[in-house]
Design an enzyme around this catalytic site. Structure first.
Site, PDB file in Angstrom:
ATOM      1  N   GLU A 108     -11.722  -0.340  -2.706  1.00 45.75           N
ATOM      2  CA  GLU A 108     -10.863   0.230  -1.656  1.00 45.75           C
ATOM      3  C   GLU A 108      -9.697   0.970  -2.341  1.00 45.75           C
ATOM      4  O   GLU A 108      -9.658   1.084  -3.561  1.00 45.75           O
ATOM      5  CB  GLU A 108     -10.306  -0.873  -0.736  1.00 45.75           C
ATOM      6  CG  GLU A 108      -9.423  -1.872  -1.447  1.00 45.75           C
ATOM      7  CD  GLU A 108      -8.985  -3.047  -0.559  1.00 45.75           C
ATOM      8  OE1 GLU A 108      -9.426  -3.166   0.596  1.00 45.75           O
ATOM      9  OE2 GLU A 108      -8.187  -3.877  -1.060  1.00 45.75           O
ATOM     10  N   ASP A 137       0.821  -1.228   0.000  1.00 40.08           N
ATOM     11  CA  ASP A 137       0.000   0.000   0.000  1.00 40.08           C
ATOM     12  C   ASP A 137       0.853   1.276   0.000  1.00 40.08           C
ATOM     13  O   ASP A 137       0.626   2.183   0.827  1.00 40.08           O
ATOM     14  CB  ASP A 137      -0.905   0.049   1.258  1.00 40.08           C
ATOM     15  CG  ASP A 137      -1.692  -1.227   1.499  1.00 40.08           C
ATOM     16  OD1 ASP A 137      -2.037  -1.907   0.524  1.00 40.08           O
ATOM     17  OD2 ASP A 137      -1.963  -1.525   2.680  1.00 40.08           O
TER      18      ASP A 137
HETATM   19  O1  FUB Z   1      -2.977  -3.624   3.636  1.00 35.92           O
HETATM   20  C1  FUB Z   1      -4.252  -3.891   4.165  1.00 35.92           C
HETATM   21  C2  FUB Z   1      -5.310  -3.595   3.178  1.00 35.92           C
HETATM   22  O2  FUB Z   1      -5.101  -4.383   2.009  1.00 35.92           O
HETATM   23  C3  FUB Z   1      -5.348  -2.171   2.660  1.00 35.92           C
HETATM   24  O3  FUB Z   1      -5.825  -1.240   3.573  1.00 35.92           O
HETATM   25  C4  FUB Z   1      -6.167  -2.404   1.461  1.00 35.92           C
HETATM   26  O4  FUB Z   1      -6.243  -1.333   0.571  1.00 35.92           O
HETATM   27  C5  FUB Z   1      -5.498  -3.616   0.865  1.00 35.92           C
HETATM   28  O5  FUB Z   1      -4.343  -3.296   0.144  1.00 35.92           O
END
Ligand code: FUB
Length: 321
Positions: free
Chosen positions: A221, A15
């Site tokens: 997301e 991320d």
């Molecule tokens: O790294 C944890 C979670 O996985 C992130 O917050 C999401 O966007 C996904 O990448």
């Protein structure tokens, strides 16, 4: 740079949120680790406990690990799972916005403050009032700061409507408008929201909101915002279909019109990114799980140059090349 480059082979980092501070690129990733928690749709296997900051002066050059900048135990309201974060700079201070479950296992957005881009960051006593879900990203324009956030499934966005908690989680029907990321302006002190969060609406080519069943295009997301040639590019992950997509609008609130795929699926369930301009070129920071042999929860951060066509279309990058 033609091929994606792994940025930090010594550890698992995911991320990556990249910004230019003090003339360098600073990267704020999630710090993946082997916690032994079994994989599930709630993302319990992403059981991260701290963040590091990284910097580089040359896109092909050495990457400096500035060490730990915040840990779960430093956050007074912490429960578990430090997920995606982002950093903004205002008036000599750096603000780290992060996703973390509170003591009731509810994801909230937190803020921590530092005098330098490499921390350490000191967390506030409480999460941002009225915040929920995950994946904050902060975009600045004319000294106004906008925070984008949200994520479905393990990110808990389906537990809310109109910024209020539901009695139980509910997804729209497949033919109904999709759940949206949220955007709100930050207060002048950067520590709270200045307004009620609004929906980041993504429209199709006919001007209709994308539907929940449109899984190859609807928001899941990993929000990011950047501006290119006067247009606002909202980019995000489609989660269970594993695309990084983008939509373009005329202002930071949208609506945004879906335009296409930035990155095709990578190895590993999640895909996530940031986009930044540095020394006249644009870069896509992202991750995959190739170095860990495909372990979804052990991801490695990468960078590759991002290119636009003359009309502002982003050239799609192949995730598995
Ligand atoms: O790294 C944890 C979670 O996985 C992130 O917050 C999401 O966007 C996904 O990448």
């Amino acid at each position: 740079m033609k091929k994606a480059r792994y940025l930090f082979p010594d550890d698992y980092m995911a991320d990556p949120s990249a910004h230019v501070f003090e003339g360098k690129i600073y990267i704020y990733p999630s710090h993946d680790r082997e916690s032994g928690t079994p994989e599930n749709d709630n993302g319990d296997h992403f059981d991260m406990k701290d963040y590091h900051a990284f910097s580089l002066e040359d896109i092909d050059g050495a990457v400096t690990d500035h060490g730990k900048i915040l840990a779960v135990e430093d956050v007074p309201w912490s429960g578990r799972q430090l997920w995606d974060s982002d950093v903004a700079f205002k008036d000599g201070k750096y603000y780290l916005y992060f996703s973390l479950k509170d003591k009731n296992d509810i994801f909230r957005l937190g803020v921590a403050v530092s005098d330098t881009p490499y921390g350490p960051f000191i967390a506030l006593e409480n999460p941002i009032k009225g915040s929920y879900s995950i994946d904050p990203c902060v975009f600045e324009e004319n000294e106004q700061y906008f925070i984008y956030y949200g994520g479905i499934w393990g990110g808990q966005l389906q537990r809310y409507r109109n910024n209020k908690a539901l009695e139980s989680a509910a997804f729209p029907a497949d033919d109904e408008p999709a759940l949206c990321a949220k955007v709100a302006r930050l207060r002048e002190d950067m520590l709270e929201l200045a307004e009620e969060p609004r929906d980041v609406v993504i429209l199709d080519e006919e001007g209709k909101p994308l539907t929940q069943g449109d899984t190859n295009r609807r928001f899941f997301e990993a929000s990011w915002m950047h501006k290119y040639k006067g247009k606002y590019y909202f980019s995000y992950s489609t989660g269970d279909t594993h695309y990084l997509c983008y939509a373009v609008g005329d202002n930071p609130y949208g609506p945004f019109t879906y335009k296409g795929v930035i990155l095709t699926p990578v190895i590993g369930w999640t895909t996530h990114h940031s986009i930044v301009e540095y020394k006249g070129k644009w870069y896509l920071f992202h991750h995959d799980a190739v170095p860990s042999g495909g372990k979804t929860w052990l991801r490695s951060m990468k960078v590759i140059e991002l290119e636009y066509d003359a009309d502002g279309t982003i050239k799609t990058i192949e995730g598995c090349e």
